[in-house]
Design a protein around this motif. Structure first.
Motif, PDB file in Angstrom:
ATOM      1  N   PHE A 265      30.480  52.312  21.072  1.00  0.00           N
ATOM      2  CA  PHE A 265      31.499  53.303  21.423  1.00  0.00           C
ATOM      3  C   PHE A 265      31.984  53.075  22.847  1.00  0.00           C
ATOM      4  CE2 PHE A 265      32.999  57.534  22.755  1.00  0.00           C
ATOM      5  CZ  PHE A 265      33.963  57.708  21.777  1.00  0.00           C
ATOM      6  N   ALA A 266      31.109  52.591  23.716  1.00  0.00           N
ATOM      7  CA  ALA A 266      31.477  52.352  25.118  1.00  0.00           C
ATOM      8  C   ALA A 266      32.556  51.281  25.235  1.00  0.00           C
ATOM      9  CB  ALA A 266      30.251  51.947  25.918  1.00  0.00           C
ATOM     10  N   GLU A 267      32.580  50.357  24.254  1.00  0.00           N
ATOM     11  CA  GLU A 267      33.579  49.270  24.313  1.00  0.00           C
ATOM     12  C   GLU A 267      34.944  49.730  23.801  1.00  0.00           C
ATOM     13  OE1 GLU A 267      32.403  45.871  22.085  1.00  0.00           O
ATOM     14  OE2 GLU A 267      30.518  45.672  23.170  1.00  0.00           O
ATOM     15  N   PHE A 268      34.923  50.856  23.052  1.00  0.00           N
ATOM     16  CA  PHE A 268      36.168  51.316  22.426  1.00  0.00           C
ATOM     17  C   PHE A 268      37.122  51.894  23.473  1.00  0.00           C
ATOM     18  CE2 PHE A 268      38.749  54.744  20.848  1.00  0.00           C
ATOM     19  CZ  PHE A 268      39.267  54.255  19.663  1.00  0.00           C
TER      20      PHE A 268
END
Ligand code: NAD
Length: 335
Positions: A265-268
């Protein structure tokens, strides 16, 4: 030569008279208005045009082939029906009637006795709106997410109709023309601030399907004159500003992209695209001249005009549904 009588010489009627007077294949024969001062004004501009305070002088004149109606909307049906009963072709200003039943009666008579019935949805004849239609149909904007239209100014307050009936017909006709279909349902909120019986500010939302909505905001109580339509698509966005004298359309190569691959989710994160703004060239002509020439050609060639009675009826259906929604606290009304 198609011989024309115009009923109504207030604000808009003289524009119809001027164009019919200028078009080669039409002859402006007679103009009617209840107000003698308006008739004197027409006589001063066009000494060859006969004038009358009694519209029946036009309806019963066998030398007149077609009439144009530029009077308040609650009179449109009466003049149109009486003229078509005399076999005359009819150009009627927008909105074509004050109810769906009246509009249908006008269409029925035009179809049964072969009279041309055309509605003055002028914006469908403007170079800007036609260009926008071309751009949308080419797929350049991608899937259309929403259309938002604003038609705002200070006044002119009408005595017989509210702001939706006065200002929204233009945007409704533009939006239906661009999208090419009628909405499934609508909801409208309107409020009255000056005359308690007549809404002067309103917002109409039309839902076409789950992914496509259109908003129309109209007001007689705004400090600025605004005539702006924004069309947001999955690929590009378009702004149409009718107040702009030259650069009416701007296409923004802008949008939001969702990443196709991400592991955590952090990369999204959404990618916002800020690209070029393009101002397409549009032709410069008077839409009313094109519109009225189309009326004359439709009569001459016995063709159905682009903005015929059925086109006008779609707009009246939406206006009537919007009024129903306003009167019932903004309830959804299915079309
Ligand atoms: N297509 C457009 O862009 C556009 C622009 C403005 C107005 N309109 C439409 O034109 C129509 C007229 O609007 P307007 O702003 O000119 O209104 P207006 O009030 O300025 O003019 C209406 C005229 O009709 C006359 N009239 C009323 N009853 C009559 C009768 N029984 N016999 C003869 N004359 C009569 C009035 O005296 C008045 O002069 C409306 O339907 C309006 O929506 C269209």
């Amino acid at each position: 030569m198609i011989k024309i009588g115009v009923i109504g010489c207030g604000y808009w009627g003289p524009n119809l008279i001027r164009n019919f007077h200028q078009i080669d294949r039409s002859e402006m024969v007679m103009a009617a208005d209840l107000d003698k001062d308006r008739l004197k004004y027409i006589e001063s501009l066009y000494p060859s045009i006969k004038t009358t305070i009694d519209y029946r002088d036009i309806i019963n004149n066998s030398g007149i082939d077609a009439i144009a109606i530029a009077t308040p909307v609650n009179t449109h049906k009466k003049f149109a029906i009486e003229a078509m009963e005399q076999g005359k072709h009819v150009f009627v200003e927008k909105p074509m009637a004050s109810s769906v039943a009246d509009a249908e009666a006008m269409i029925d008579l035009s179809e049964s006795n072969g009279c041309c019935l055309m509605v003055g949805h002028t914006f469908e004849y403007t170079a800007a709106v036609r260009k926008i239609k071309e751009i949308m149909d080419s797929g350049e904007l991608g899937d259309i997410y929403y259309i938002s239209a604003q038609r705002l100014n200070l006044g002119l307050f009408q005595q017989d109709i509210n702001v939706v009936w006065d200002l929204a017909p233009h945007d409704i006709s533009i939006i239906l023309y661009l999208i090419g279909k009628e909405p499934e349902y609508l909801t409208t909120i309107g409020t009255s601030h000056i005359n308690p019986r007549i809404q002067d500010v309103a917002t109409l939302t039309m839902v076409f399907d789950a992914n496509l909505i259109a908003f129309i905001q109209c007001s007689w109580l705004d400090p600025n004159k605004v005539r702006k339509t924004t069309i947001v698509g999955s690929k590009k966005m378009l702004v149409y500003d009718d107040i702009e004298p030259n650069n009416k359309i701007s296409i923004f190569d802008q949008g939001v992209e969702v990443p196709s691959h991400y592991n955590t989710f952090a990369e999204f994160h959404y990618a916002y695209r800020y690209g070029d703004i393009v101002i397409p060239k549009i032709d410069n002509y008077e839409p009313l001249k094109v519109e009225l020439t189309h009326f004359i050609e439709s009569i001459e060639q016995k063709k159905t005009p682009k903005t015929d009675g059925r086109n006008g009826l779609r707009v009246v259906k939406i206006l009537e549904a919007a009024q129903d929604s306003i009167d019932n606290g903004g309830k959804s009304v299915f079309i």
